[in-house]
Design a protein around this motif. Sequence first.
Motif, PDB file in Angstrom:
ATOM      1  N   VAL A  23       0.867  -1.179   0.000  1.00 41.14           N
ATOM      2  CA  VAL A  23       0.000   0.000   0.000  1.00 41.14           C
ATOM      3  C   VAL A  23       0.900   1.224   0.000  1.00 41.14           C
ATOM      4  O   VAL A  23       1.775   1.360   0.851  1.00 41.14           O
ATOM      5  N   VAL A  24       0.686   2.117  -0.966  1.00 42.43           N
ATOM      6  CA  VAL A  24       1.505   3.314  -1.110  1.00 42.43           C
ATOM      7  C   VAL A  24       0.700   4.522  -0.625  1.00 42.43           C
ATOM      8  O   VAL A  24      -0.458   4.683  -0.980  1.00 42.43           O
ATOM      9  N   MET A  30       6.749  12.898  -1.993  1.00 41.90           N
ATOM     10  CA  MET A  30       7.868  12.362  -2.766  1.00 41.90           C
ATOM     11  C   MET A  30       7.467  12.239  -4.234  1.00 41.90           C
ATOM     12  O   MET A  30       6.293  12.160  -4.572  1.00 41.90           O
ATOM     13  N   SER A  31       8.479  12.146  -5.070  1.00 41.06           N
ATOM     14  CA  SER A  31       8.200  11.946  -6.493  1.00 41.06           C
ATOM     15  C   SER A  31       7.641  10.538  -6.706  1.00 41.06           C
ATOM     16  O   SER A  31       7.878   9.634  -5.912  1.00 41.06           O
ATOM     17  N   LYS A  32       6.896  10.367  -7.756  1.00 40.98           N
ATOM     18  CA  LYS A  32       6.293   9.059  -8.053  1.00 40.98           C
ATOM     19  C   LYS A  32       7.361   8.003  -8.306  1.00 40.98           C
ATOM     20  O   LYS A  32       7.209   6.853  -7.939  1.00 40.98           O
ATOM     21  N   ARG A  37      10.106   3.159  -6.258  1.00 37.23           N
ATOM     22  CA  ARG A  37      11.340   2.494  -5.824  1.00 37.23           C
ATOM     23  C   ARG A  37      11.204   1.986  -4.393  1.00 37.23           C
ATOM     24  O   ARG A  37      11.613   0.872  -4.076  1.00 37.23           O
ATOM     25  N   ARG A  38      10.626   2.804  -3.513  1.00 38.88           N
ATOM     26  CA  ARG A  38      10.420   2.381  -2.125  1.00 38.88           C
ATOM     27  C   ARG A  38       9.487   1.182  -2.052  1.00 38.88           C
ATOM     28  O   ARG A  38       9.685   0.278  -1.245  1.00 38.88           O
ATOM     29  N   ALA A  39       8.452   1.164  -2.890  1.00 40.84           N
ATOM     30  CA  ALA A  39       7.519   0.031  -2.898  1.00 40.84           C
ATOM     31  C   ALA A  39       8.230  -1.245  -3.333  1.00 40.84           C
ATOM     32  O   ALA A  39       8.048  -2.309  -2.727  1.00 40.84           O
TER      33      ALA A  39
END
Length: 61
Positions: A23-24, A30-32, A37-39
Motif C-alpha cells: 500500500v503506497v 515524494m516523487s512518483k 522504488r520504495r515500494a
Amino acid sequence: MEAAIKFEAHEEVVSFDQEGNVVVNKESHMSKKLMARRAIEAHRERKRLESELEDYYFEEM
C-alpha cells in the motif's frame, strides 16, 4: 523548521495490508519514481525476510 523537514523525510510511504499487498501513501510529497522504488524495495525486503524465516524454521526441525 529543521524538525519539520526531518519528520517529512521519515514519513511512511509504503506499508502492507493484512493480505500482504503493498500500500503506497499517495499523499506523500515524494516523487512518483521514488515512491515506486520504495515500494519495490519494501516488497523485496519482505520476500527476503520471509525466505530467511522459512530457512530458519526448516533448520530447527
